[in-house]
Design an enzyme around this catalytic site. Structure first.
Site, PDB file in Angstrom:
ATOM      1  N   GLU A  22       1.268   5.733  12.581  1.00  0.00           N
ATOM      2  CA  GLU A  22       0.030   5.500  11.842  1.00  0.00           C
ATOM      3  C   GLU A  22      -0.978   4.751  12.715  1.00  0.00           C
ATOM      4  OE1 GLU A  22      -1.095   4.152   7.326  1.00  0.00           O
ATOM      5  OE2 GLU A  22       0.285   2.864   8.446  1.00  0.00           O
ATOM      6  N   LYS A  60      -1.758 -12.689  -3.189  1.00  0.00           N
ATOM      7  CA  LYS A  60      -2.079 -13.079  -1.819  1.00  0.00           C
ATOM      8  C   LYS A  60      -2.872 -11.947  -1.185  1.00  0.00           C
ATOM      9  CE  LYS A  60      -0.562 -12.380   2.202  1.00  0.00           C
ATOM     10  NZ  LYS A  60      -1.824 -12.482   2.991  1.00  0.00           N
ATOM     11  N   GLU A 109       4.019   0.128  -1.416  1.00  0.00           N
ATOM     12  CA  GLU A 109       3.144   1.245  -1.043  1.00  0.00           C
ATOM     13  C   GLU A 109       2.790   1.024   0.412  1.00  0.00           C
ATOM     14  OE1 GLU A 109       0.405   3.302   0.219  1.00  0.00           O
ATOM     15  OE2 GLU A 109      -1.003   2.238  -1.083  1.00  0.00           O
ATOM     16  N   CYS A 153      -4.897   4.379   4.015  1.00  0.00           N
ATOM     17  CA  CYS A 153      -3.490   4.781   4.098  1.00  0.00           C
ATOM     18  C   CYS A 153      -3.314   6.271   3.880  1.00  0.00           C
ATOM     19  CB  CYS A 153      -2.652   3.987   3.099  1.00  0.00           C
ATOM     20  SG  CYS A 153      -3.165   4.166   1.382  1.00  0.00           S
TER      21      CYS A 153
END
Length: 509
Positions: free
Chosen positions: A400, A183, A258, A297
């Protein structure tokens, strides 16, 4: 390869070797973030489409040839896929640029890395020994540990590196003999669709590779909880990762996560003692924070700089950040593209506003750029931003941002630098800049981050493992561990001279 940009809405879900539309008939427009205009329409799958794809993958694993295909043949197919990626490099690089907003050159580099990943896992699995013999202490017993595929893998990928992240999951999954349902992000699915086409072109049997285009709350959620899925691998944000883990828990399936990062870039004064050293550290601080508009990331969004060189370093950093050329990724001379969506830009704007309210000093950026021919007003552009005088309690330092925002913190001692760098709930990546080899090893050893670079930022090797500490995740991608994620270790114990076993003292035959 088919022209994926022209694929009709009824044909972007792939299950059992067929291209299908959503059972509901729903569709979604895919927007170019450089101008917010639609350039493709895809099927909007849901739980029913997911069921169909999982059933195809289950059938292909339980009854199809792929899990039992010789390793050499599986490796050969992966190498054919790499060759097809190289052949389609220009088209795929352009599509990745249009889909995710990055520059065409970044898109081309991504395709090169994707091809490298397929070749690496082909070579890795082909070179493996057939099994590890375990000494059982008897000549009558043969004991060996062999590896077998996990089964049906659910692969859920993010929007920032659509094809690269897909390859990090698909290549080892196939090398190990698994089937999968992938996906992709609902806003950047186009190159993943193209990759499924290439797998079929390379000769992968029907049902091994399946894709469902659709949102996370339906497709992703069903994949994570589905009883016929044996492993789920997810790359994305912390909140969604927690939901994936919770959904997978009742069936106790293997889970690889992750997740996010808040990555420190620690610069000691001795790294800047020469002009060359200073220029290199500044240049890499820019790369760390602003490649792909900071939508990485592992982005080095936290500059932690020794106080004695702070003023000069930050001044030069801000001066150069102001010169970064923003625009559509296909335009000549553009160095940085737009953010992926208006929602992402609004999120970045909110973080910058909160930082200024909390006392940060704006050294550059902090706003939308002036429109130009290469930078349409409707695009999701935001200027590279440097926020000075930041501290550990600020929201922009702790959370983040996933945008072109660099925060600056200052330290005086090595212990303080380590304390600041480790003061995060994440632990994905970080870097240390110093001319002192002993300090470099010492500080790198104390950092609680899955990847630590010394006098560099952002390089990765297919051979090296990629993982994290804390809330950055639980999985390991790339390297031998990346292949191990998609396998079960089995201890095969064969007693060549079986004898009666007495479970209880005084038992009888």
């Amino acid at each position: 390869m088919a022209d994926t940009t022209e694929r009709q809405a009824q044909a972007t879900i792939h299950a059992g070797g067929e291209w299908l539309g959503a059972i509901s008939g729903a569709t979604r427009e895919i927007l170019d973030p450089a101008d917010a205009r639609p350039f493709a329409v895809v099927a909007e799958g849901d739980e029913k489409d997911t069921e169909r794809a999982v059933a195809a993958a289950r059938q292909a694993f339980d009854h199809g040839p792929w899990p039992r295909t010789p390793v050499a043949d599986r490796a050969a197919l992966l190498r054919r896929v790499a060759d097809l990626l190289v052949q389609g490099r220009e088209e795929l690089g352009l599509l990745e640029s249009q889909d995710a907003g990055k520059t065409v050159e970044e898109g081309r580099i991504d395709i090169d890395c994707v091809a490298d990943a397929f070749r690496y896992f082909a070579d890795l699995v082909a070179a493996e020994a057939p099994g590890r013999v375990v000494d059982a202490g008897s000549p009558d017993i043969h004991s060996v540990v062999v590896h077998e595929p996990v089964g049906v893998c659910a692969l859920i990928t993010p929007w920032n590196y659509p094809l690269l992240q897909a390859s990090w999951k698909i290549a080892p999954a196939l090398a190990a003999g698994n089937t999968f349902v992938i996906k992709p992000s609902e806003i950047t699915p186009m190159t993943t669709i193209a990759l499924i086409e290439l797998l079929a072109e390379a000769g992968l049997p029907a049902g091994v590779a399946n894709i469902v285009t659709g949102p996370g709350h339906t497709v992703g959620a069903r994949l994570a909880e589905h009883p016929d899925v044996d492993l789920v691998s997810f790359t994305g944000g912390l909140v969604s990762g927690v939901k994936v883990a919770q959904a997978a828990a009742p069936s106790v399936k293997k889970v690889a996560l992750e997740l996010g990062g808040k990555n420190p870039n620690v610069v000691f004064a001795d790294a800047c003692a020469t002009e060359e050293g200073f220029d290199t550290a500044v240049d890499q601080a820019l790369n760390a924070a602003f490649i792909h508009s900071g939508q990485v990331c592992s982005a080095g969004g936290r500059l932690i700089i020794e106080e004695s060189v702070r003023d000069r370093f930050v001044t030069e950093l801000a001066r150069r950040a102001q010169k970064i050329r923003l625009g559509r990724g296909t335009a000549d001379g553009v160095e940085c593209g737009p953010l992926v969506s208006w929602q992402q830009r609004a999120k970045v704007e909110a973080y910058v506003a909160s930082a200024l309210e909390e006392g940060a000093v704006l050294r550059c950026g902090g706003k939308r750029p002036e429109p130009s021919e290469a930078r349409p007003e409707s695009g999701y552009f935001y200027e590279p931003t440097v926020l000075d005088a930041c501290h550990r309690e600020m929201k922009v330092v702790r959370e983040e941002v996933f945008g072109p925002v660099l925060t600056v913190e200052t330290f005086r001692t090595e212990d303080e630098a380590v304390l600041l760098a480790n003061d995060t709930e994440y632990g994905l990546a970080g870097a240390v800049w110093t001319a002192d080899a002993g300090r470099a090893r010492r500080v790198a050893g104390r950092l609680r981050h899955g990847t630590v670079w010394i006098n560099d930022f952002h390089p990765y090797l297919p051979q090296a493992e990629w993982g994290g500490f804390g809330k950055s995740g639980t999985g390991r991608e790339l390297g031998p561990a990346g292949l191990a994620e998609y396998r079960e270790a089995k201890h095969v114990y064969q007693n060549l001279a079986p004898k009666p076993v007495r479970w209880f003292a005084g038992g009888t035959d």
